[in-house]
Design a protein around this motif. Structure first.
Motif, PDB file in Angstrom:
ATOM      1  N   GLU A 167     -31.536   4.714  33.434  1.00  0.00           N
ATOM      2  CA  GLU A 167     -32.598   4.894  32.451  1.00  0.00           C
ATOM      3  C   GLU A 167     -32.049   5.580  31.200  1.00  0.00           C
ATOM      4  OE1 GLU A 167     -35.769   3.870  32.548  1.00  0.00           O
ATOM      5  OE2 GLU A 167     -35.542   2.946  34.527  1.00  0.00           O
ATOM      6  N   LEU A 168     -31.185   6.559  31.398  1.00  0.00           N
ATOM      7  CA  LEU A 168     -30.562   7.227  30.250  1.00  0.00           C
ATOM      8  C   LEU A 168     -29.722   6.255  29.449  1.00  0.00           C
ATOM      9  CD1 LEU A 168     -29.977   9.946  28.778  1.00  0.00           C
ATOM     10  CD2 LEU A 168     -27.928  10.091  30.195  1.00  0.00           C
ATOM     11  N   LEU A 169     -28.967   5.418  30.138  1.00  0.00           N
ATOM     12  CA  LEU A 169     -28.130   4.432  29.447  1.00  0.00           C
ATOM     13  C   LEU A 169     -28.984   3.465  28.634  1.00  0.00           C
ATOM     14  CD1 LEU A 169     -25.574   3.683  32.300  1.00  0.00           C
ATOM     15  CD2 LEU A 169     -25.141   4.969  30.204  1.00  0.00           C
ATOM     16  N   ALA A 170     -30.124   3.079  29.186  1.00  0.00           N
ATOM     17  CA  ALA A 170     -31.025   2.185  28.455  1.00  0.00           C
ATOM     18  C   ALA A 170     -31.576   2.852  27.205  1.00  0.00           C
ATOM     19  CB  ALA A 170     -32.169   1.740  29.364  1.00  0.00           C
ATOM     20  N   ALA A 171     -31.722   4.182  27.240  1.00  0.00           N
ATOM     21  CA  ALA A 171     -32.268   4.907  26.091  1.00  0.00           C
ATOM     22  C   ALA A 171     -31.222   5.170  25.015  1.00  0.00           C
ATOM     23  CB  ALA A 171     -32.876   6.231  26.554  1.00  0.00           C
ATOM     24  N   CYS A 172     -29.972   5.428  25.419  1.00  0.00           N
ATOM     25  CA  CYS A 172     -28.970   5.823  24.421  1.00  0.00           C
ATOM     26  C   CYS A 172     -28.086   4.660  23.960  1.00  0.00           C
ATOM     27  CB  CYS A 172     -28.103   6.960  24.954  1.00  0.00           C
ATOM     28  SG  CYS A 172     -26.966   6.504  26.272  1.00  0.00           S
ATOM     29  N   HIS A 173     -28.056   3.556  24.687  1.00  0.00           N
ATOM     30  CA  HIS A 173     -27.305   2.354  24.308  1.00  0.00           C
ATOM     31  C   HIS A 173     -25.824   2.642  24.009  1.00  0.00           C
ATOM     32  CE1 HIS A 173     -30.895  -0.150  24.154  1.00  0.00           C
ATOM     33  NE2 HIS A 173     -31.480   0.763  23.388  1.00  0.00           N
ATOM     34  N   PRO A 174     -24.996   2.795  25.041  1.00  0.00           N
ATOM     35  CA  PRO A 174     -23.559   2.989  24.799  1.00  0.00           C
ATOM     36  C   PRO A 174     -22.961   1.832  24.004  1.00  0.00           C
ATOM     37  CG  PRO A 174     -24.112   3.449  27.088  1.00  0.00           C
ATOM     38  CD  PRO A 174     -25.330   2.844  26.471  1.00  0.00           C
ATOM     39  N   ARG A 175     -22.031   2.164  23.133  1.00  0.00           N
ATOM     40  CA  ARG A 175     -21.328   1.137  22.380  1.00  0.00           C
ATOM     41  C   ARG A 175     -20.418   0.343  23.311  1.00  0.00           C
ATOM     42  NH1 ARG A 175     -19.244   5.257  18.235  1.00  0.00           N
ATOM     43  NH2 ARG A 175     -17.250   4.562  19.109  1.00  0.00           N
ATOM     44  N   ASP A 176     -19.995  -0.819  22.830  1.00  0.00           N
ATOM     45  CA  ASP A 176     -19.130  -1.673  23.636  1.00  0.00           C
ATOM     46  C   ASP A 176     -17.802  -1.004  23.973  1.00  0.00           C
ATOM     47  OD1 ASP A 176     -21.036  -3.655  23.621  1.00  0.00           O
ATOM     48  OD2 ASP A 176     -20.106  -4.793  21.981  1.00  0.00           O
ATOM     49  N   ASP A 177     -17.357  -0.079  23.142  1.00  0.00           N
ATOM     50  CA  ASP A 177     -16.065   0.567  23.387  1.00  0.00           C
ATOM     51  C   ASP A 177     -16.180   1.838  24.223  1.00  0.00           C
ATOM     52  OD1 ASP A 177     -17.344   1.962  21.382  1.00  0.00           O
ATOM     53  OD2 ASP A 177     -15.537   2.300  20.175  1.00  0.00           O
ATOM     54  N   ALA A 178     -17.388   2.203  24.642  1.00  0.00           N
ATOM     55  CA  ALA A 178     -17.556   3.378  25.504  1.00  0.00           C
ATOM     56  C   ALA A 178     -17.043   3.048  26.902  1.00  0.00           C
ATOM     57  CB  ALA A 178     -19.017   3.789  25.561  1.00  0.00           C
ATOM     58  N   ARG A 179     -16.168   3.884  27.432  1.00  0.00           N
ATOM     59  CA  ARG A 179     -15.559   3.628  28.737  1.00  0.00           C
ATOM     60  C   ARG A 179     -15.764   4.785  29.721  1.00  0.00           C
ATOM     61  NH1 ARG A 179     -15.748  -0.541  26.867  1.00  0.00           N
ATOM     62  NH2 ARG A 179     -14.146  -2.126  26.510  1.00  0.00           N
ATOM     63  N   PHE A 180     -15.985   5.979  29.206  1.00  0.00           N
ATOM     64  CA  PHE A 180     -16.071   7.165  30.057  1.00  0.00           C
ATOM     65  C   PHE A 180     -17.181   8.085  29.553  1.00  0.00           C
ATOM     66  CE2 PHE A 180     -11.704   5.685  29.865  1.00  0.00           C
ATOM     67  CZ  PHE A 180     -11.344   5.586  31.212  1.00  0.00           C
ATOM     68  N   VAL A 181     -17.584   9.012  30.429  1.00  0.00           N
ATOM     69  CA  VAL A 181     -18.479  10.091  30.011  1.00  0.00           C
ATOM     70  C   VAL A 181     -17.839  11.415  30.394  1.00  0.00           C
ATOM     71  CG1 VAL A 181     -20.604   8.736  30.153  1.00  0.00           C
ATOM     72  CG2 VAL A 181     -19.807   9.989  32.163  1.00  0.00           C
ATOM     73  N   VAL A 182     -18.087  12.424  29.586  1.00  0.00           N
ATOM     74  CA  VAL A 182     -17.685  13.792  29.887  1.00  0.00           C
ATOM     75  C   VAL A 182     -18.956  14.619  30.032  1.00  0.00           C
ATOM     76  CG1 VAL A 182     -16.413  15.834  29.135  1.00  0.00           C
ATOM     77  CG2 VAL A 182     -15.510  13.539  28.640  1.00  0.00           C
ATOM     78  N   LEU A 183     -19.109  15.278  31.168  1.00  0.00           N
ATOM     79  CA  LEU A 183     -20.271  16.113  31.420  1.00  0.00           C
ATOM     80  C   LEU A 183     -19.931  17.551  31.040  1.00  0.00           C
ATOM     81  CD1 LEU A 183     -22.350  14.189  32.545  1.00  0.00           C
ATOM     82  CD2 LEU A 183     -20.156  13.696  33.664  1.00  0.00           C
ATOM     83  N   HIS A 184     -20.776  18.161  30.230  1.00  0.00           N
ATOM     84  CA  HIS A 184     -20.601  19.548  29.791  1.00  0.00           C
ATOM     85  C   HIS A 184     -21.713  20.391  30.393  1.00  0.00           C
ATOM     86  CE1 HIS A 184     -17.683  18.492  26.538  1.00  0.00           C
ATOM     87  NE2 HIS A 184     -18.373  17.356  26.526  1.00  0.00           N
ATOM     88  N   SER A 185     -21.343  21.536  30.978  1.00  0.00           N
ATOM     89  CA  SER A 185     -22.305  22.407  31.632  1.00  0.00           C
ATOM     90  C   SER A 185     -22.475  23.714  30.869  1.00  0.00           C
ATOM     91  CB  SER A 185     -21.848  22.713  33.058  1.00  0.00           C
ATOM     92  OG  SER A 185     -21.735  21.511  33.813  1.00  0.00           O
ATOM     93  N   TYR A 186     -23.587  24.404  31.148  1.00  0.00           N
ATOM     94  CA  TYR A 186     -23.885  25.656  30.460  1.00  0.00           C
ATOM     95  C   TYR A 186     -22.928  26.783  30.811  1.00  0.00           C
ATOM     96  CZ  TYR A 186     -28.246  24.331  28.145  1.00  0.00           C
ATOM     97  OH  TYR A 186     -29.180  23.759  27.303  1.00  0.00           O
ATOM     98  N   ASP A 187     -22.152  26.637  31.896  1.00  0.00           N
ATOM     99  CA  ASP A 187     -21.170  27.666  32.243  1.00  0.00           C
ATOM    100  C   ASP A 187     -19.790  27.365  31.690  1.00  0.00           C
ATOM    101  OD1 ASP A 187     -20.652  25.499  33.862  1.00  0.00           O
ATOM    102  OD2 ASP A 187     -20.242  26.676  35.665  1.00  0.00           O
ATOM    103  N   GLY A 188     -19.679  26.318  30.848  1.00  0.00           N
ATOM    104  CA  GLY A 188     -18.399  25.940  30.281  1.00  0.00           C
ATOM    105  C   GLY A 188     -17.643  24.903  31.087  1.00  0.00           C
ATOM    106  N   TYR A 189     -18.177  24.530  32.244  1.00  0.00           N
ATOM    107  CA  TYR A 189     -17.540  23.540  33.120  1.00  0.00           C
ATOM    108  C   TYR A 189     -17.614  22.151  32.493  1.00  0.00           C
ATOM    109  CZ  TYR A 189     -16.831  20.793  37.428  1.00  0.00           C
ATOM    110  OH  TYR A 189     -16.376  19.925  38.378  1.00  0.00           O
TER     111      TYR A 189
END
Length: 219
Positions: A114-136
């Motif tokens: 559902e998130l992907l449908a809302a944000c529409h990744p570009r064709d060249d998007a290959r990865f995601v980086v998750l950022h957390s509030y503790d710096g992780y």
């Protein structure tokens, strides 16, 4: 989003040592897919608490989610805006790299698809980086992030997700070791090139498939 590196801790030093030593590796070949417990795992009914030693005090009122990078529609949601999206429920297992597994966890939240449908990744998007509030941080291939049972969870077993387990919102990607399911989710960055995260640069496997026992680099 914070750019600060989380402080060193006893847990961090211990788990880095495990990576150097290959701790918990069994040497077994991946088990058949019809067997539920991955190799080297033992079953528990508890939900052990593991993190990098920082418990960020983030209430639902203060929580924000930023989604940006190689996408067509950047997203900046408050918790109310996040909760207003379509919510789904999934039941899935947890497999932690420290060898415990827990069956039948009931989650509720926003499916990553559902998130992907809302944000529409570009064709060249290959990865995601998750950022957390503790710096992780942790990295995922886009296809792993888009798994059919992956979600941004706000509830577990019918109750709001507790702070110690990553509330208000954490990622849940059941088919990978659970360090890939970032707690206290703050931002999701779509990138064109891979960017290993906190544990990945400390000797842990870049993907973390429990069935292939991908615990550490080289597995």
């Amino acid at each position: 989003m914070t750019d600060e590196t989380p402080p060193d801790s006893k847990l961090t030093r211990t788990k880095e040592k495990w990576a150097r030593e290959g701790r918990f590796l069994t040497g077994k070949i991946t088990r058949p897919e019809d067997q539920r417990l991955p190799p080297g795992q033992h079953l528990t009914k508890d939900w052990p608490v593991l993190d990098i030693g920082v418990l960020p005090p983030v209430s639902r009122d203060r929580w924000r989610l930023d989604v940006y990078g190689a996408i067509e529609n950047p997203i900046f949601w408050t918790y109310a805006e996040f909760a207003a999206q379509r919510q789904d429920q999934f039941i899935s297992d947890i497999h932690c790299v420290t060898t415990w597994s827990r069956y039948d966890n009931h989650w509720e939240g926003l499916a990553t698809r559902e998130l992907l449908a809302a944000c529409h990744p570009r064709d060249d998007a290959r990865f995601v980086v998750l950022h957390s509030y503790d710096g992780y941080t942790t990295n995922l291939a886009l296809e792993d992030f888009a798994a059919e049972d992956a979600l941004l969870a706000h509830s577990w077993s019918g109750q709001p997700l507790s702070e110690e387990h990553g509330g208000p919102v954490r990622l849940v990607v059941p088919h990978l070791y659970f360090w890939k399911s970032a707690k206290w989710l703050q931002a999701i960055e779509f990138v064109t090139e891979d960017a290993p995260g906190f544990w990945e640069v400390r000797g842990y496997h870049n993907r973390g498939d429990p069935w292939a026992e991908q615990r550490y680099q080289g597995d």
